[in-house]
Structures are given as structure tokens and as C-alpha cells.
Design a protein around this motif. Structure first.
Motif, PDB file in Angstrom:
ATOM      1  N   GLU A   6       0.826  -1.198   0.000  1.00  0.00           N
ATOM      2  CA  GLU A   6       0.000   0.000   0.000  1.00  0.00           C
ATOM      3  C   GLU A   6       0.866   1.257   0.000  1.00  0.00           C
ATOM      4  O   GLU A   6       1.993   1.255   0.511  1.00  0.00           O
ATOM      5  N   ARG A  19      -5.669   9.595  -2.094  1.00  0.00           N
ATOM      6  CA  ARG A  19      -5.852   8.401  -2.914  1.00  0.00           C
ATOM      7  C   ARG A  19      -4.821   7.366  -2.496  1.00  0.00           C
ATOM      8  O   ARG A  19      -3.619   7.618  -2.590  1.00  0.00           O
ATOM      9  N   SER A  21      -3.100   3.606  -2.982  1.00  0.00           N
ATOM     10  CA  SER A  21      -2.805   2.628  -4.015  1.00  0.00           C
ATOM     11  C   SER A  21      -2.374   1.323  -3.367  1.00  0.00           C
ATOM     12  O   SER A  21      -1.791   1.318  -2.284  1.00  0.00           O
ATOM     13  N   CYS A  22      -2.646   0.237  -4.047  1.00  0.00           N
ATOM     14  CA  CYS A  22      -2.212  -1.085  -3.611  1.00  0.00           C
ATOM     15  C   CYS A  22      -1.615  -1.782  -4.825  1.00  0.00           C
ATOM     16  O   CYS A  22      -2.341  -2.153  -5.755  1.00  0.00           O
ATOM     17  N   ALA A  23      -0.303  -1.931  -4.821  1.00  0.00           N
ATOM     18  CA  ALA A  23       0.390  -2.593  -5.914  1.00  0.00           C
ATOM     19  C   ALA A  23       0.545  -4.068  -5.605  1.00  0.00           C
ATOM     20  O   ALA A  23       1.007  -4.435  -4.514  1.00  0.00           O
ATOM     21  N   ARG A  72      -9.698  -0.378  -9.849  1.00  0.00           N
ATOM     22  CA  ARG A  72      -8.495  -1.166 -10.116  1.00  0.00           C
ATOM     23  C   ARG A  72      -8.102  -1.009 -11.563  1.00  0.00           C
ATOM     24  O   ARG A  72      -8.946  -0.767 -12.435  1.00  0.00           O
ATOM     25  N   THR A  78      -2.767  -2.853 -10.038  1.00  0.00           N
ATOM     26  CA  THR A  78      -2.909  -1.886  -8.951  1.00  0.00           C
ATOM     27  C   THR A  78      -4.385  -1.622  -8.652  1.00  0.00           C
ATOM     28  O   THR A  78      -5.208  -1.533  -9.568  1.00  0.00           O
ATOM     29  N   TYR A  80      -6.985   0.963  -6.251  1.00  0.00           N
ATOM     30  CA  TYR A  80      -6.980   2.308  -5.680  1.00  0.00           C
ATOM     31  C   TYR A  80      -8.156   2.494  -4.727  1.00  0.00           C
ATOM     32  O   TYR A  80      -9.176   1.814  -4.832  1.00  0.00           O
TER      33      TYR A  80
END
Length: 126
Positions: A6, A19, A21-23, A72, A78, A80
Motif C-alpha cells: 500500500e 488516494r 494505491s495497492c500494488a 483497479r 494496482t 486504488y
């Protein structure tokens, strides 16, 4: 295996936006339903939002409905979470989660997810 990282947390004033993000690593992102959860100090981890494999299905906790948007990008592996109109009670560590699924469904229970990130802190000040 799926690894989740994250980012995007920080300090923001009430009424502001962030915002997250999750990669995700690995080739299984498109086979995974995803979710955001959060945990405030002294409280249990709670559901925030979920999204299905394609991104066409979403589900939100009542406390964030109308203010947060989950999305996503499967091309970028990723996910979001756009957070608007932030409130002090949104302060928490936010975690992304993933689970493999063959179906286009969403999952809102913490126990349904098998992979978790380490979290990102969101602090909303007055």
C-alpha cells in the motif's frame, strides 16, 4: 503467492482527499477479488470497500458510501481507493487484501481474504 504494497497514506485535514494505491505482484492479480480494510487504534479491523476481478462490481461499507471510490487497473496490477470528504473518524491504518476467485463476486468479510499488505497510515486532523 501475492504480495501487496500500500501507498498514498498521510496527514490531511478534515474535508480533504487522499488516494491510496495497492500494488500487487504476480500474474494472479486478474484472478483476485480485492478489498480495503482499516483499523483504528484500539478497534478491530473493519471492512471499507471491495471490488471484483474485472472492476465492474463494487461494494462499500455504509460509513464510506458516497465518499470513497474503489477501483483497479488490471494492466498495472494496482488497486486504488479515492477518499473524499475525509472525516476525523476515518483515521486508521488502511490495508489492502486479495483472494483468488474464479467468479466475479466481491467479498466483505475479513476472514475471506488470504493475502494482506502491511498497511498505510491515514490521519485526518480537525
Amino acid at each position: 503467492q501475492v504480495q501487496l504494497v500500500e501507498s498514498g497514506g498521510g496527514l490531511v485535514q478534515a474535508g480533504g482527499s487522499l488516494r491510496l494505491s495497492c500494488a500487487a505482484s504476480g500474474r494472479t492479480f486478474t484472478n483476485s477479488a480485492m478489498g480495503w480494510f482499516r483499523q483504528a487504534p484500539g478497534k478491530e479491523r473493519e471492512f471499507v470497500a471491495a471490488i471484483n476481478r474485472s472492476g465492474g462490481g463494487t461494494y462499500y461499507a455504509d460509513s464510506v458510501k458516497g465518499r470513497f471510490t474503489i477501483s483497479r487497473d488490471n494492466g498495472k496490477n494496482t488497486m486504488y481507493l479515492q477518499m473524499n470528504s475525509l472525516k476525523i473518524e476515518d483515521t486508521a491504518v488502511y490495508y489492502c487484501a486479495a483472494r483468488f476467485t474464479a467468479y466475479g463476486v466481491v467479498f466483505s468479510n475479513l476472514s475471506e481474504y488470504g493475502y494482506w499488505g502491511k498497511g498505510t497510515q491515514v490521519t485526518v486532523s480537525s
